[in-house]
Design a protein around this motif. Sequence first.
Motif, short mmCIF file in Angstrom:
data_model
loop_
_atom_site.label_atom_id
_atom_site.label_comp_id
_atom_site.label_asym_id
_atom_site.label_seq_id
_atom_site.Cartn_x
_atom_site.Cartn_y
_atom_site.Cartn_z
N LEU A 31 4.43 0.25 13.66
CA LEU A 31 5.46 -0.78 13.57
C LEU A 31 6.17 -0.71 12.23
O LEU A 31 7.39 -0.78 12.16
CB LEU A 31 4.86 -2.17 13.78
CG LEU A 31 5.81 -3.35 13.63
CD1 LEU A 31 6.99 -3.26 14.60
CD2 LEU A 31 5.05 -4.66 13.81
N GLU A 32 5.41 -0.53 11.17
CA GLU A 32 5.98 -0.41 9.82
C GLU A 32 6.96 0.76 9.76
O GLU A 32 8.07 0.65 9.24
CB GLU A 32 4.88 -0.24 8.79
CG GLU A 32 5.39 -0.03 7.38
CD GLU A 32 4.28 0.33 6.42
OE1 GLU A 32 4.36 -0.14 5.28
OE2 GLU A 32 3.37 1.09 6.79
N SER A 33 6.57 1.89 10.30
CA SER A 33 7.42 3.07 10.31
C SER A 33 8.69 2.83 11.12
O SER A 33 9.79 3.19 10.68
CB SER A 33 6.64 4.26 10.89
OG SER A 33 7.47 5.38 11.02
N THR A 34 8.53 2.22 12.28
CA THR A 34 9.70 1.93 13.12
C THR A 34 10.66 0.99 12.41
O THR A 34 11.87 1.23 12.40
CB THR A 34 9.25 1.34 14.46
OG1 THR A 34 8.41 2.28 15.13
CG2 THR A 34 10.44 1.01 15.35
N VAL A 62 1.60 -4.22 7.59
CA VAL A 62 2.98 -4.44 8.01
C VAL A 62 3.66 -5.63 7.31
O VAL A 62 4.88 -5.70 7.27
CB VAL A 62 3.06 -4.58 9.55
CG1 VAL A 62 2.53 -5.91 10.03
CG2 VAL A 62 4.45 -4.31 10.07
N ALA A 63 2.90 -6.53 6.71
CA ALA A 63 3.47 -7.73 6.09
C ALA A 63 4.53 -7.43 5.02
O ALA A 63 5.58 -8.08 5.02
CB ALA A 63 2.38 -8.62 5.53
N PRO A 64 4.30 -6.46 4.12
CA PRO A 64 5.34 -6.21 3.11
C PRO A 64 6.68 -5.79 3.73
O PRO A 64 7.74 -6.21 3.26
CB PRO A 64 4.75 -5.07 2.26
CG PRO A 64 3.28 -5.20 2.44
CD PRO A 64 3.09 -5.68 3.86
N THR A 65 6.64 -5.00 4.77
CA THR A 65 7.87 -4.57 5.43
C THR A 65 8.54 -5.74 6.15
O THR A 65 9.76 -5.90 6.07
CB THR A 65 7.57 -3.44 6.44
OG1 THR A 65 6.96 -2.36 5.73
CG2 THR A 65 8.83 -2.95 7.12
N LEU A 66 7.75 -6.57 6.82
CA LEU A 66 8.31 -7.73 7.51
C LEU A 66 8.92 -8.73 6.52
O LEU A 66 9.92 -9.37 6.83
CB LEU A 66 7.24 -8.42 8.35
CG LEU A 66 6.78 -7.68 9.60
CD1 LEU A 66 5.59 -8.39 10.23
CD2 LEU A 66 7.92 -7.55 10.60
N ALA A 67 8.32 -8.86 5.35
CA ALA A 67 8.81 -9.80 4.36
C ALA A 67 10.14 -9.36 3.75
O ALA A 67 10.89 -10.19 3.22
CB ALA A 67 7.77 -9.99 3.26
N TYR A 86 -0.16 -16.67 5.79
CA TYR A 86 -1.05 -16.31 4.69
C TYR A 86 -0.54 -15.08 3.94
O TYR A 86 -0.80 -14.92 2.76
CB TYR A 86 -2.47 -16.04 5.18
CG TYR A 86 -3.18 -17.22 5.79
CD1 TYR A 86 -2.91 -18.53 5.40
CD2 TYR A 86 -4.14 -17.03 6.77
CE1 TYR A 86 -3.56 -19.61 5.98
CE2 TYR A 86 -4.81 -18.10 7.35
CZ TYR A 86 -4.51 -19.38 6.95
OH TYR A 86 -5.17 -20.43 7.52
N PHE A 87 0.14 -14.21 4.65
CA PHE A 87 0.69 -13.00 4.04
C PHE A 87 2.11 -13.20 3.53
O PHE A 87 2.82 -12.25 3.25
CB PHE A 87 0.63 -11.82 5.01
CG PHE A 87 -0.73 -11.19 5.09
CD1 PHE A 87 -1.09 -10.17 4.23
CD2 PHE A 87 -1.67 -11.63 6.01
CE1 PHE A 87 -2.34 -9.59 4.30
CE2 PHE A 87 -2.93 -11.06 6.09
CZ PHE A 87 -3.26 -10.04 5.22
#
Length: 101
Positions: A31-34, A62-67, A86-87
């Motif tokens: 997911l992070e890569s996508t 994946v949290a850093p990418t989503l943020a 929490y993340f």
Amino acid sequence: MAGFELSREDVGDTTFLRLSGTFDVDAAKALESTLGNLATTGEVVVDFSKVRDFFDLSLSVVAPTLAQRAVQLRGLRGHQARMFEYFGIPSAAKSVETGPG
């Protein structure tokens, strides 16, 4: 990454990423890569509604990418939405839909 599938659908300016199966660390890396490779300025919706097993540790991947990107999260259960918070990913600001659990 046994038992995980990520599908992408572009509808107008919106990109839907639909996840199913087991969301573990390998799935989070996918997911992070996508997300990192998306060349869209439109809306991005990540749908967790068909994830049957959700490993909390996967969020650390994946949290850093989503943020860093405006993303709507859908199909999360209560515990999962709390874990995103929490993340540092506020569920209200990210339009997280919660269900039982």
